[in-house]
Design an enzyme around this catalytic site. Structure first.
Site, PDB file in Angstrom:
ATOM      1  N   SER A 109       0.819  -1.206   0.000  1.00 14.96           N
ATOM      2  CA  SER A 109       0.000   0.000   0.000  1.00 14.96           C
ATOM      3  C   SER A 109       0.854   1.257   0.000  1.00 14.96           C
ATOM      4  CB  SER A 109      -0.910   0.007   1.236  1.00 14.96           C
ATOM      5  OG  SER A 109      -1.609   1.230   1.342  1.00 14.96           O
ATOM      6  N   THR A 157      -6.325   1.665  -6.660  1.00 16.40           N
ATOM      7  CA  THR A 157      -7.540   1.423  -5.879  1.00 16.40           C
ATOM      8  C   THR A 157      -8.430   2.655  -5.924  1.00 16.40           C
ATOM      9  OG1 THR A 157      -6.303  -0.023  -4.384  1.00 16.40           O
ATOM     10  CG2 THR A 157      -8.450   0.747  -3.635  1.00 16.40           C
ATOM     11  N   LYS A 255      -8.352  -1.983  -8.807  1.00 15.72           N
ATOM     12  CA  LYS A 255      -8.902  -2.700  -7.668  1.00 15.72           C
ATOM     13  C   LYS A 255     -10.189  -2.033  -7.188  1.00 15.72           C
ATOM     14  CE  LYS A 255      -7.377  -4.602  -3.200  1.00 15.72           C
ATOM     15  NZ  LYS A 255      -8.397  -4.023  -2.310  1.00 15.72           N
TER      16      LYS A 255
END
Length: 391
Positions: A109, A157, A255
């Site tokens: 991340s 994301t 994502k």
């Protein structure tokens, strides 16, 4: 007598993590949003699916190695990127090392507590994850830094709606671990001495900064500082997604896809993979479990791009169910975090071993010699199981 550090299920790792972690840290991992409908469904949906096993003619050898996002992996499981892993002093480095030891790729991340350079140094199959935070020049800088560090792919994301509030209460997390914060949380530390001791041994404190969001000449922002910048960044369009994909010449995953129409738009924007995910139930509560949305999405775009599933995986049989319904691989989040909290790097390796064993057992019972042979006919699927969104 000391407890055996090995555990036989992810559920046991979860129980040990709950006992070991200070309540605010544990509750941050539990997370979820609002009423928790989605977090509950992420797990419950897998329990609705059954198997149709064979009794003889089973295979003595079963293969589960595969290729995902250009990387050869030992099984169809990837580490999903999760932010600020303050459950253990080694954080993402321990997770990445465990994954490397088990032949598994690592998702890191941008909100992680360890830098992309540190993580790529211990796992050369690392995918760097980004949110749409900051302007285009800032985004390109982060991508180039990840590329220079050795990241093999990019994960973008976008499934975040800034949902606020949990019916069971949100943990009180400090902006940073300064003297005031440590004094305020001293009781929690004292009540969980094993967690406190592992940080004391390394002469460190839980790091709540985000080094992967650090810009040249500046200090790394705190988690909440970065979150504030994220909230202030204009939301991306599909044209922005296509632009970002053009800046990265390797594997590129989007994502958070839960709808067929979004999956098609992602494919048309040039992504090489999508993750069917609802952000672990931390997003818009009432969103169905990804496993329910997976079949329709895989049917629509599975021949064009890779389709992964992220959400609710707790055992190897869950992995097999996802692959039977069209996923190329799965990503795990809370499962490995429970392992990390329970026993550090060895705990993450333990979780991966549990999943591998469960995949093998399911393939054995189904009479298959490879994960490539899985299909919906291997499952017992209720008539009302699917959620074909955006069709």
């Amino acid at each position: 007598m000391a407890r055996n550090p090995w555990f036989e299920t992810v559920a046991e790792a979860h129980r040990r993590a709950k006992r070991r972690l200070p309540k605010p840290v544990y509750m941050a991992l539990v997370a979820g949003s609002e009423k928790g409908l989605t977090t509950d469904d992420n797990l419950a949906a897998f329990s609705e699916l059954g198997f149709a096993p064979h009794v003889a003619g089973l295979k003595d050898e079963r293969a589960m190695a595969t290729e995902v996002m250009g990387q050869q992996v030992s099984m169809p499981v990837l580490i999903s990127p999760t932010g600020v892993q303050a459950v253990h002093p080694d954080g993402e480095v321990a997770v990445a090392s465990a994954a490397a030891n088990r032949g598994v790729a690592m998702g890191l991340s941008s909100f992680a507590s360890k830098s992309v350079e540190e993580v790529c140094a211990v796992n050369d199959q690392t995918f760097f994850q980004m949110y749409w935070v900051g302007d285009r020049d800032t985004l390109v800088h982060r991508m180039e830094r990840a590329r220079a560090a050795g990241a093999k792919g990019l994960i973008m994301t976008l499934d975040w709606s800034f949902s606020m509030g949990r019916d069971w209460g949100s943990p009180e997390i400090p902006e940073k671990m300064d003297f005031t914060a440590m004094r305020k949380n001293a009781l929690q530390g004292a009540l969980h001495p094993s967690w406190l001791w592992q940080f004391a041994k390394t002469r460190s404190i839980p790091d709540l900064t985000t080094p992967n969001l650090q810009m040249p000449g500046q200090e790394a922002p705190t988690f909440f500082g970065a979150y504030g910048e994220w909230m202030g960044t204009p939301l991306p369009t599909w044209e922005d997604v296509a632009w970002l994909r053009e800046q990265w010449d390797g594997e590129f995953m989007l994502k958070g896809v839960m709808r067929v129409d979004d999956a098609k738009k992602a494919r048309d924007a040039g992504v090489t993979a999508i993750s069917v995910s609802n952000h672990g139930g931390n997003n818009l509560d009432g969103t169905p479990a990804p496993i329910r949305a997976l079949p329709a999405i895989a049917e629509a775009v599975g021949d064009d791009i890779e389709v992964l599933l992220d959400g609710g995986i707790r055992r190897g049989s869950d992995v097999v169910k996802a692959l039977a319904l069209g996923a190329d691989a799965v990503m795990i989040g809370r499962a490995y975090l429970w392992g990390l909290a329970a026993n550090g790097q060895a705990g993450v390796e333990n979780v991966l071993d549990i999943l591998r064993s469960g995949i093998d057992s399911a393939l054995l019972g189904l009479g298959l010699e490879s994960i490539d042979q899985l299909s919906p006919s291997d499952l017992v699927i209720p008539a009302d199981f699917r959620r074909d969104l955006g069709v």
